[in-house]
Design an enzyme around this catalytic site. Structure first.
Site, PDB file in Angstrom:
ATOM      1  N   LYS A  13       0.646  -1.217  -0.123  1.00 47.24           N
ATOM      2  CA  LYS A  13       0.162   0.214   0.359  1.00 47.24           C
ATOM      3  C   LYS A  13       1.192   0.816  -0.189  1.00 47.24           C
ATOM      4  CE  LYS A  13      -1.295  -0.172   5.300  1.00 47.24           C
ATOM      5  NZ  LYS A  13      -0.261  -0.635   5.331  1.00 47.24           N
ATOM      6  N   ARG A  88      -5.692   3.345  11.393  1.00 51.18           N
ATOM      7  CA  ARG A  88      -5.606   1.235  11.724  1.00 51.18           C
ATOM      8  C   ARG A  88      -6.177   0.522  12.821  1.00 51.18           C
ATOM      9  NH1 ARG A  88       0.261   1.955   9.981  1.00 51.18           N
ATOM     10  NH2 ARG A  88       1.423  -0.173   9.530  1.00 51.18           N
ATOM     11  N   ARG A 127      12.751  -6.681   1.373  1.00 51.59           N
ATOM     12  CA  ARG A 127      11.183  -4.885   1.511  1.00 51.59           C
ATOM     13  C   ARG A 127      13.448  -4.596   2.205  1.00 51.59           C
ATOM     14  NH1 ARG A 127       6.022  -2.208   2.942  1.00 51.59           N
ATOM     15  NH2 ARG A 127       6.644  -2.330   5.437  1.00 51.59           N
ATOM     16  N   ARG A 160      14.387  -2.619   8.061  1.00 56.04           N
ATOM     17  CA  ARG A 160      14.096  -2.035   9.248  1.00 56.04           C
ATOM     18  C   ARG A 160      13.788  -2.660   9.804  1.00 56.04           C
ATOM     19  NH1 ARG A 160       8.662   0.873   6.230  1.00 56.04           N
ATOM     20  NH2 ARG A 160       7.630  -0.499   7.656  1.00 56.04           N
ATOM     21  N   ARG A 171       3.164  -7.827  13.653  1.00 55.71           N
ATOM     22  CA  ARG A 171       2.437  -7.190  13.235  1.00 55.71           C
ATOM     23  C   ARG A 171       1.253  -7.581  12.421  1.00 55.71           C
ATOM     24  NH1 ARG A 171       6.524  -3.985   9.162  1.00 55.71           N
ATOM     25  NH2 ARG A 171       4.397  -2.590   9.125  1.00 55.71           N
TER      26      ARG A 171
END
Ligand code: AMP
Length: 214
Positions: A13, A88, A127, A160, A171
């Site tokens: 996203k 969220r 990522r 990260r 998460r």
């Protein structure tokens, strides 16, 4: 055009949000980026947010909502904005709806980028993110022009802390419990658009823009 990007962490996203912001010339507002830049600057907000982020947990609503409501009232948001990573939780969504309703305004679209958990876990391992401008890349599907270097600002890319596999699992749990209910919330508001995020980035983007412009 006022758009919310919904979807699990790693669904893509953020990438779609940046592309949409570029195409329509409106600000991309990422709460994750705002927290990360506060962490980098060593602010009080950054210190508090980091405690939650490093564990894969959500930063409390009271530290998040005012920040976004202030941001969307800045001048550059007058023609619209793209929210990436906010809301969220249902209380965050309710605060946003109320803040806009005070001005007789509302969001136009909530775009749900839908990807299965197992694909997400595989994706996240590859990522890489820019610690300076927040752009994200992927070792296989979205390589920067120069290996390990951000296309936008030239900074060295990193994995990260919150993209590490153990944090990603947490998460995703948090996403299903706290954020997924927003899909129903925006469906009821009549502004939900779900796209299959498992396809190529450009194909997903075309799908989204076709609906926005149709
Ligand atoms: P992101 O870059 O959007 O994946 O966000 C990274 C982390 O920042 C999340 O895992 C949360 O800890 C925190 N965060 C970002 N946006 C929010 C939000 N709207 N509410 C609570 N926590 C958030």
């Amino acid at each position: 055009m006022k758009i919310i990007m919904l979807g699990a962490p790693g669904a893509g996203k953020g990438t779609q949000a940046i592309m949409l912001a570029d195409k329509y010339g409106i600000p991309h507002i990422s709460t994750g980026d705002i927290f990360r830049s506060n962490i980098k600057m060593g602010t009080e907000l950054g210190k508090k947010a980091k405690e939650y982020m490093d564990q894969g947990l959500l930063v409390p609503d009271e530290l998040t909502t005012d920040l976004v409501v202030d941001r969307i009232h800045q001048e550059d948001c007058a023609k619209g904005f793209i929210l990436d990573g906010f809301p969220r939780t249902i209380p965050q969504a309710e605060c946003l709806t109320e803040a806009l309703a005070k001005e007789d305004d509302q969001m136009d679209y909530a775009i749900n980028v839908d990807v299965k958990d197992e694909s997400i876990i595989n994706r996240m391992a590859g990522r890489r993110a820019c610690p300076n401008c927040g752009a994200t890349y992927h070792l296989v599907s979205l390589k920067p022009k120069k290996e390990g270097i951000c296309d936008r600002c030239g900074e060295k890319l990193i994995l990260r802390d919150d993209d590490k596999p153990e944090t990603v699992k947490k998460r995703l749990e948090v996403y299903h419990e706290m954020t997924q209910p927003l899909i129903d919330y925006y469906e009821k508001e009549g502004i939900l658009l779900t796209v299959d995020g498992s396809r190529d980035i450009e194909v997903v983007f075309d799908d989204i823009t076709r609906v926005l412009e149709g």
